[in-house]
Design a protein around this motif. Structure first.
Motif, PDB file in Angstrom:
ATOM      1  N   GLY A 155      -8.899   4.850  12.345  1.00 57.29           N
ATOM      2  CA  GLY A 155      -8.444   5.025  10.980  1.00 57.29           C
ATOM      3  C   GLY A 155      -6.941   5.104  10.791  1.00 57.29           C
ATOM      4  N   ARG A 156      -6.180   4.708  11.797  1.00 54.58           N
ATOM      5  CA  ARG A 156      -4.716   4.750  11.685  1.00 54.58           C
ATOM      6  C   ARG A 156      -4.105   3.479  12.273  1.00 54.58           C
ATOM      7  NH1 ARG A 156      -2.625   9.814  10.505  1.00 54.58           N
ATOM      8  NH2 ARG A 156      -4.148  11.525  10.597  1.00 54.58           N
ATOM      9  N   LEU A 205       0.859  -1.178   0.000  1.00 56.31           N
ATOM     10  CA  LEU A 205       0.000   0.000   0.000  1.00 56.31           C
ATOM     11  C   LEU A 205       0.893   1.225   0.000  1.00 56.31           C
ATOM     12  CD1 LEU A 205      -1.859  -2.312   1.208  1.00 56.31           C
ATOM     13  CD2 LEU A 205      -3.121  -0.473   2.339  1.00 56.31           C
ATOM     14  N   ILE A 206       0.622   2.140  -0.921  1.00 62.22           N
ATOM     15  CA  ILE A 206       1.465   3.314  -1.092  1.00 62.22           C
ATOM     16  C   ILE A 206       0.614   4.571  -0.926  1.00 62.22           C
ATOM     17  CG2 ILE A 206       3.046   4.525  -2.660  1.00 62.22           C
ATOM     18  CD1 ILE A 206       3.328   1.769  -4.122  1.00 62.22           C
ATOM     19  N   ASP A 207       0.926   5.370   0.096  1.00 59.69           N
ATOM     20  CA  ASP A 207       0.210   6.623   0.358  1.00 59.69           C
ATOM     21  C   ASP A 207      -1.298   6.397   0.370  1.00 59.69           C
ATOM     22  OD1 ASP A 207       0.020   9.300   0.945  1.00 59.69           O
ATOM     23  OD2 ASP A 207       0.046   9.952  -1.152  1.00 59.69           O
ATOM     24  N   PHE A 208      -1.732   5.350   1.072  1.00 62.26           N
ATOM     25  CA  PHE A 208      -3.142   4.948   1.072  1.00 62.26           C
ATOM     26  C   PHE A 208      -3.980   5.860   1.960  1.00 62.26           C
ATOM     27  CE2 PHE A 208      -6.772   2.791   2.841  1.00 62.26           C
ATOM     28  CZ  PHE A 208      -7.329   2.141   1.751  1.00 62.26           C
ATOM     29  N   ARG A 209      -5.107   6.341   1.392  1.00 57.75           N
ATOM     30  CA  ARG A 209      -6.050   7.169   2.140  1.00 57.75           C
ATOM     31  C   ARG A 209      -7.473   6.870   1.665  1.00 57.75           C
ATOM     32  NH1 ARG A 209      -2.489  10.126  -0.135  1.00 57.75           N
ATOM     33  NH2 ARG A 209      -3.967  11.257  -1.457  1.00 57.75           N
ATOM     34  N   LYS A 210      -8.408   6.881   2.613  1.00 60.47           N
ATOM     35  CA  LYS A 210      -9.808   6.668   2.299  1.00 60.47           C
ATOM     36  C   LYS A 210     -10.648   7.529   3.230  1.00 60.47           C
ATOM     37  CE  LYS A 210     -13.707   4.781   0.935  1.00 60.47           C
ATOM     38  NZ  LYS A 210     -14.291   5.062  -0.391  1.00 60.47           N
ATOM     39  N   HIS A 268     -11.810   9.119   8.331  1.00 50.58           N
ATOM     40  CA  HIS A 268     -10.623   9.114   7.485  1.00 50.58           C
ATOM     41  C   HIS A 268      -9.760   7.911   7.858  1.00 50.58           C
ATOM     42  CE1 HIS A 268     -11.460  13.229   6.155  1.00 50.58           C
ATOM     43  NE2 HIS A 268     -11.763  13.473   7.424  1.00 50.58           N
ATOM     44  N   LEU A 269      -9.409   7.112   6.864  1.00 49.39           N
ATOM     45  CA  LEU A 269      -8.502   5.988   7.048  1.00 49.39           C
ATOM     46  C   LEU A 269      -7.194   6.336   6.350  1.00 49.39           C
ATOM     47  CD1 LEU A 269      -7.924   3.057   7.938  1.00 49.39           C
ATOM     48  CD2 LEU A 269      -8.959   2.293   5.795  1.00 49.39           C
TER      49      LEU A 269
END
Length: 211
Positions: free
Chosen positions: A203-204, A4-9, A16-17
């Motif tokens: 989310g972290r 996973l590269i610079d993953f954000r959701k 925010h994940l």
């Protein structure tokens, strides 16, 4: 295996994940976290179901650059599976077998392992929660996935099927298939020698032990 590269959701402004960068080697990996921590959201993104920002690469295949090939490498069973009531498991199997280029022999072996029997011919609307779970698990193992994602793998399963599933996971792992698991049940997962354990909170990632 999985990167996973610079993953954000994000979901609006409420959730925010943010994983950032994460590399998992081949093996069986456990994801822990309370309800709302982002476990299922993360798994669905890795499965190719939820959109996200960043990049995911599995065995060298990018989900953004080659989404069809990526999804062929994934098996996924969600925590509370939902299927159209008017279909049967046999209907779903035919679709997945064609997409994953599987064999009838593999399907019959999975039916026997998960103790499904003739229930597969009945309409899904008549299934119990346990049978729904078995259906999702069977579909997840079809083909030759490099990564199988099982969200709350053991819920609603009887003890005998839990033991059969444990043996199936261990066998497939030895054959080279990797797993991402979540579980609120401690006893079934004590059988596994996890390659890593990832703990999520709000989310972290708050802890990542292992490879």
């Amino acid at each position: 295996m999985l990167e996973l590269i610079d993953f954000r959701k994000s979901y609006g402004s409420d959730f925010h994940l943010e994983i950032g960068d994460l590399n998992l080697e081949a093996g069986i990996h456990l994801i822990l976290g309370e309800n709302g921590s982002g476990k299922s959201t993360l798994l669905k993104a890795v499965a190719g179901i939820h959109p996200f920002e960043g990049e995911i690469v599995l065995s060298g295949v990018s989900i953004s650059k080659d989404p069809l090939e990526y999804r062929k490498l994934i098996g996924f069973a969600e925590a509370e599976p939902l299927f159209p009531d008017f279909l049967s498991l046999e209907d779903l199997i035919q679709v997945v077998v064609k997409a994953k280029s599987s064999s009838p022999t593999q399907v019959e072996d999975l039916k026997e392992t998960l103790k499904i029997g003739d229930f597969s011919k009945q309409a899904i609307g008549s299934y119990s929660s346990g049978m729904l779970k078995k259906s999702a698990l069977l579909l997840a193992f079809i083909g030759d996935p490099k990564l199988i994602i099982l969200d709350e793998a053991f819920t609603t399963l009887d003890v005998g099927t839990q033991q059969s599933l444990t043996r199936l996971i261990e066998r497939k792992s030895k054959e080279g298939t990797s797993f991402l698991l979540t579980s609120h049940q401690n006893e079934p997962i004590t059988a596994f020698d996890f390659s890593s354990t990832i703990s999520l909170n709000q989310g972290r990632i708050i802890e990542h032990e292992g490879a």
